[in-house]
Design an enzyme around this catalytic site. Structure first.
Site, PDB file in Angstrom:
ATOM      1  N   PHE A 198      -4.115   2.454   9.096  1.00  0.00           N
ATOM      2  CA  PHE A 198      -2.742   2.050   9.415  1.00  0.00           C
ATOM      3  C   PHE A 198      -2.169   1.114   8.367  1.00  0.00           C
ATOM      4  O   PHE A 198      -0.943   1.057   8.191  1.00  0.00           O
ATOM      5  CB  PHE A 198      -2.679   1.435  10.816  1.00  0.00           C
ATOM      6  CG  PHE A 198      -2.974   2.439  11.904  1.00  0.00           C
ATOM      7  CD1 PHE A 198      -2.503   3.738  11.811  1.00  0.00           C
ATOM      8  CD2 PHE A 198      -3.740   2.088  13.000  1.00  0.00           C
ATOM      9  CE1 PHE A 198      -2.773   4.676  12.799  1.00  0.00           C
ATOM     10  CE2 PHE A 198      -4.007   3.014  14.005  1.00  0.00           C
ATOM     11  CZ  PHE A 198      -3.534   4.310  13.905  1.00  0.00           C
ATOM     12  N   ASP A 199      -3.001   0.368   7.654  1.00  0.00           N
ATOM     13  CA  ASP A 199      -2.512  -0.369   6.491  1.00  0.00           C
ATOM     14  C   ASP A 199      -1.946   0.595   5.458  1.00  0.00           C
ATOM     15  O   ASP A 199      -0.890   0.356   4.868  1.00  0.00           O
ATOM     16  CB  ASP A 199      -3.644  -1.188   5.861  1.00  0.00           C
ATOM     17  CG  ASP A 199      -3.741  -2.598   6.425  1.00  0.00           C
ATOM     18  OD1 ASP A 199      -2.702  -3.180   6.764  1.00  0.00           O
ATOM     19  OD2 ASP A 199      -4.869  -3.106   6.541  1.00  0.00           O
ATOM     20  N   VAL A 200      -2.673   1.677   5.219  1.00  0.00           N
ATOM     21  CA  VAL A 200      -2.232   2.653   4.221  1.00  0.00           C
ATOM     22  C   VAL A 200      -0.947   3.343   4.673  1.00  0.00           C
ATOM     23  O   VAL A 200       0.014   3.470   3.900  1.00  0.00           O
ATOM     24  CB  VAL A 200      -3.350   3.684   3.945  1.00  0.00           C
ATOM     25  CG1 VAL A 200      -2.836   4.812   3.048  1.00  0.00           C
ATOM     26  CG2 VAL A 200      -4.557   3.009   3.300  1.00  0.00           C
TER      27      VAL A 200
END
Length: 415
Positions: A198-200
């Site tokens: 989810f960071d990406v």
């Protein structure tokens, strides 16, 4: 100074954003830049993953990215192992093509330098705790007063309303969004994804927002604020699972490597190793049955249509396993590929890189030049006219202070 792409350079652009013969630009530091974002200056107040991943993609495409770090540096510099020549590979993976300056916001001179960088940039990207930059005069409202055309992107974990106080770690979002309830076998606890997924995704959403706002600014001349958060990106990124709940009330659960709506769509054992089959429609299933020598399955009412195969997978699975046991995964991969059936070996990361190389995708690039050059993963976007570049290795802490301060002297009047 606001640099405009796809427009004639203004008087303020003559020192650091002007076109050279052949359509290239000089960036803010006199370096040739010919990517699609050449002439755009990004002030990167992000750290860890989502923000730096976003700004690295922009930097690959020609933007001048100034990485503003605390004197102790981005946290990922200390995230070891693994290492490359003593440096964190985590940090190296998301910080190429940038220039670094270390600033202590508690120091008046450093703080003014930070304000000048933000005030002279086309884009500001930050992922501080919501409201964390307000007391430093580095929030959107303060920066927009001196730089009305700025595109200002804020990345948070859970937004700026009820979730403002929650720490924005990818693992927490994987848990709270429901992803971990989907990851793993039915008899195991929930697992995190093998990457900070989810960071990406949030970094990609931030990049989309920045590019959209720059396009709008090119028409209207107005800047604006963009807000993205990991939780919203997670719910969007779980696509069919979140939609399945909203539209049918179905709460999905862990199914291991199976797919809730498609079958066969999972790993299968063979005489040696496992192979992934991804049979997405009836035509592919007919082909699979022909290759495996079980044409009668095509007309069996339990398996003839895709919904039936999903419902009756427990009956279909042993038939397929029995046939697949006759050959190795490698042999089946060649046979299925020849028949144009979706299939895949299960590689480790080394195998994945080697497979991409065999396909001619050229996944490995050289970042930087000469003795300091290091290998990196290719930017996944291909342009026919303005390709990505990989000119600068990830910078050391404060490595470009002199160049950045010199640029500011000509770019922004000190007040």
């Amino acid at each position: 100074m606001i640099l405009q792409t796809n427009a004639a350079p203004s008087a303020q652009e003559t020192d650091d954003g002007d076109r050279q013969p052949g359509g290239a630009y000089r960036d803010a530091f006199g370096r040739s830049a010919s990517g699609p974002l050449a002439g755009i200056v990004v002030a990167d107040f992000g750290r860890v993953l989502a923000g730096p991943y976003c700004t690295m993609l922009l930097a690959d495409l020609g933007a001048t990215v100034i990485k503003v770090e605390s004197p102790s540096g981005d946290e990922t510099r200390a995230w070891k192992p693994p290492v490359f020549e003593g440096q964190s590979t985590y940090y190296l993976s998301i910080n190429r093509n940038k220039r670094s300056i270390a600033l202590d916001f508690g120091d008046p001179d450093d703080l003014e330098t930070a304000r000048c960088i933000a005030g002279s940039a086309d884009v500001v990207i930050e992922n501080f705790k919501p409201g964390g930059l307000d007391r430093f005069g580095l929030d959107y409202t303060s920066i927009a007063e001196r730089n009305p055309a700025v595109v200002y992107a804020s990345i948070t974990g859970f937004g700026t309303a009820g979730g403002a106080e929650l720490p924005g770690y990818d693992l927490l979002v994987q848990a709270m969004s429901g992803l971990m309830s989907l990851t793993g076998d039915s008899h195991t606890p929930g697992y995190r994804s093998g990457i900070a997924v989810f960071d990406v995704i949030t970094g990609l959403h931030a990049a989309i927002g920045v590019l959209s706002a720059l396009h709008e600014r090119g028409k209207s001349g107005r800047g604006q604020r963009i807000e993205v958060n990991l939780m919203s990106s997670a719910l969007s990124g779980m696509v069919n699972q979140t939609a399945g709940f909203l539209l049918s009330g179905n709460v999905p659960t862990r199914m291991g490597n199976e797919h809730p709506s498609i079958y066969p769509y999972e790993p299968f054992p063979t005489a040696k190793g496992e192979i992934i089959l991804g049979i997405g429609n009836d035509r592919q299933f007919r082909t699979l049955c022909g290759v495996l020598g079980v044409p009668e399955l095509v007309t069996d009412p339990k398996f003839a249509a895709a919904p039936d195969r999903s419902l009756n997978r427990s009956a279909l699975r042993p038939i397929l396993q029995d046939k697949l046991a006759a050959r190795t995964a490698s042999e089946w991969f060649d046979i299925f590929t020849e028949a144009r059936l979706p299939c895949a070996p299960i590689n480790d990361v080394r195998g994945g890189m080697e497979f991409a190389q065999r396909l001619g995708l050229e996944p490995i690039v050289e970042v930087g030049n000469g003795e300091d050059a290091l290998p990196g993963v290719r930017n996944p976007i291909t342009f026919s006219a303005t390709p990505a570049s990989y000119d600068l290795v990830p910078p050391g802490i404060d490595a470009d202070r002199g160049d950045i301060l010199q640029w500011l002297q000509s770019a922004v009047p000190r007040t």
